[in-house]
Design an enzyme around this catalytic site. Sequence first.
Site, PDB file in Angstrom:
ATOM      1  N   HIS A 172     -96.946  15.133 -67.676  1.00 30.72           N
ATOM      2  CA  HIS A 172     -97.593  14.373 -68.739  1.00 30.72           C
ATOM      3  C   HIS A 172     -96.812  14.421 -70.055  1.00 30.72           C
ATOM      4  O   HIS A 172     -96.384  13.380 -70.544  1.00 30.72           O
ATOM      5  CB  HIS A 172     -99.027  14.903 -68.928  1.00 30.72           C
ATOM      6  CG  HIS A 172     -99.819  14.193 -69.975  1.00 30.72           C
ATOM      7  ND1 HIS A 172    -101.187  14.165 -70.004  1.00 30.72           N
ATOM      8  CD2 HIS A 172     -99.437  13.496 -71.080  1.00 30.72           C
ATOM      9  CE1 HIS A 172    -101.610  13.464 -71.043  1.00 30.72           C
ATOM     10  NE2 HIS A 172    -100.562  13.058 -71.719  1.00 30.72           N
TER      11      HIS A 172
ATOM     12  N   HIS B 259     -94.676  12.239 -75.193  1.00 29.72           N
ATOM     13  CA  HIS B 259     -94.322  12.094 -73.771  1.00 29.72           C
ATOM     14  C   HIS B 259     -92.805  12.003 -73.603  1.00 29.72           C
ATOM     15  O   HIS B 259     -92.299  10.995 -73.101  1.00 29.72           O
ATOM     16  CB  HIS B 259     -94.957  10.819 -73.200  1.00 29.72           C
ATOM     17  CG  HIS B 259     -96.449  10.802 -73.174  1.00 29.72           C
ATOM     18  ND1 HIS B 259     -97.173   9.669 -72.834  1.00 29.72           N
ATOM     19  CD2 HIS B 259     -97.362  11.750 -73.432  1.00 29.72           C
ATOM     20  CE1 HIS B 259     -98.467   9.928 -72.892  1.00 29.72           C
ATOM     21  NE2 HIS B 259     -98.620  11.186 -73.272  1.00 29.72           N
TER      22      HIS B 259
ATOM     23  N   GLU C 107    -107.277  12.809 -77.387  1.00 30.60           N
ATOM     24  CA  GLU C 107    -106.883  14.221 -77.317  1.00 30.60           C
ATOM     25  C   GLU C 107    -107.350  14.991 -78.554  1.00 30.60           C
ATOM     26  O   GLU C 107    -106.916  16.126 -78.765  1.00 30.60           O
ATOM     27  CB  GLU C 107    -105.361  14.362 -77.161  1.00 30.60           C
ATOM     28  CG  GLU C 107    -104.734  13.625 -75.998  1.00 30.60           C
ATOM     29  CD  GLU C 107    -105.138  14.152 -74.617  1.00 30.60           C
ATOM     30  OE1 GLU C 107    -105.974  15.077 -74.551  1.00 30.60           O
ATOM     31  OE2 GLU C 107    -104.645  13.608 -73.616  1.00 30.60           O
TER      32      GLU C 107
ATOM     33  N   HIS D 239     -98.503  15.675 -80.056  1.00 31.18           N
ATOM     34  CA  HIS D 239     -98.412  15.476 -78.610  1.00 31.18           C
ATOM     35  C   HIS D 239     -97.542  14.248 -78.356  1.00 31.18           C
ATOM     36  O   HIS D 239     -97.762  13.192 -78.948  1.00 31.18           O
ATOM     37  CB  HIS D 239     -99.817  15.281 -78.016  1.00 31.18           C
ATOM     38  CG  HIS D 239     -99.797  14.783 -76.610  1.00 31.18           C
ATOM     39  ND1 HIS D 239     -99.144  15.437 -75.587  1.00 31.18           N
ATOM     40  CD2 HIS D 239    -100.354  13.680 -76.051  1.00 31.18           C
ATOM     41  CE1 HIS D 239     -99.305  14.759 -74.463  1.00 31.18           C
ATOM     42  NE2 HIS D 239    -100.021  13.680 -74.715  1.00 31.18           N
TER      43      HIS D 239
ATOM     44  N   GLU E 255     -79.668  27.449 -79.782  1.00 30.24           N
ATOM     45  CA  GLU E 255     -80.694  27.459 -80.839  1.00 30.24           C
ATOM     46  C   GLU E 255     -82.089  27.810 -80.312  1.00 30.24           C
ATOM     47  O   GLU E 255     -82.956  28.242 -81.078  1.00 30.24           O
ATOM     48  CB  GLU E 255     -80.770  26.076 -81.500  1.00 30.24           C
ATOM     49  CG  GLU E 255     -79.598  25.734 -82.381  1.00 30.24           C
ATOM     50  CD  GLU E 255     -79.536  26.591 -83.637  1.00 30.24           C
ATOM     51  OE1 GLU E 255     -80.542  26.644 -84.351  1.00 30.24           O
ATOM     52  OE2 GLU E 255     -78.495  27.225 -83.879  1.00 30.24           O
TER      53      GLU E 255
END
Length: 274
Positions: free
Chosen positions: A212, A143, A117, A141, A171
């Site tokens: 994803h 998951h 990525e 990134h 919040e």
Amino acid sequence: MNSILQCSAVRLFCRMCDDGWQQGWHERNGGNLTYRMRPEEVELCRPFFRLDRPWTSMGVSDPRLGGEYFITTGSGKYMRNVASAPEENIGIVELDSSGGAWRTVWGLENGAVPTSEFPSHYLCHCIKAEQTGGECRVMYHAHPANIVALTFVLPLTARDFSLALWKSETECPIVFPNGVGVVEWMIPGGAEIAEATGEMMRRYDAVVWAHHGLFTSGPDFDSAFGLMHTIEKAAQIHILALSASGGKLRQTIPDEGLSAAAMAFGRRLNEDFI
Ligand code: 13P
Ligand code: ZN
């Protein structure tokens, strides 16, 4: 400095990989992290650099951050192994002046390469660095299960996700008043998902990848990690509330409360979504 691990950026990078692993967001090699180094950190680490490795084309190109150095997780590497063997699981890469190719100058030992990525991370860094006057340095990134689960439940729009998350936890309108972007399901790891994510990062600090995971950005490790954590927690609360109520919520934070909460802490809510 007799070890590159004494550089605080490298140390904090390793700690964040472990923090994400402890949260359960990084099954197997899932997720990746990049940090755009400050010039003084590059100078501190330079004695440990090797400049004999080849340049590799990235598949995307943007000259805005050409020549900069990034700490990155390796492709196929497990976040849970970073702390015990950093030089095999993470590395430092230099970008060429065109911002279209990288070469490893430290770490990623035994033939490892930057995360698949990296094109998404790099384009997002370019956009956010310009937008924040160079402040933004971290792309993350992961998951996390609950935010991914919501991509099977909610319409895949920035408005639907932003409202559902803002209304799940007080919040949220304060922490991410612009909302979150959403990218429809795409094949991971290429130029196409990089362009789509970059487009969303122009407007938001976090982008959901349907079915994803989630991408977050920030000026430092704490903010990028905290944003991931806040969004995932809100998604979990939303799912718990839906599950407990048979999908019919009895009450929630009122629309005007969202703007008022943001304003009370000096932030301006993205009113397009109200
Ligand atoms: P990498 O192992 O290449 O970082 O890929 C993991 C991932 O989460 C892809 O989206
Ligand atoms: Zn992923």
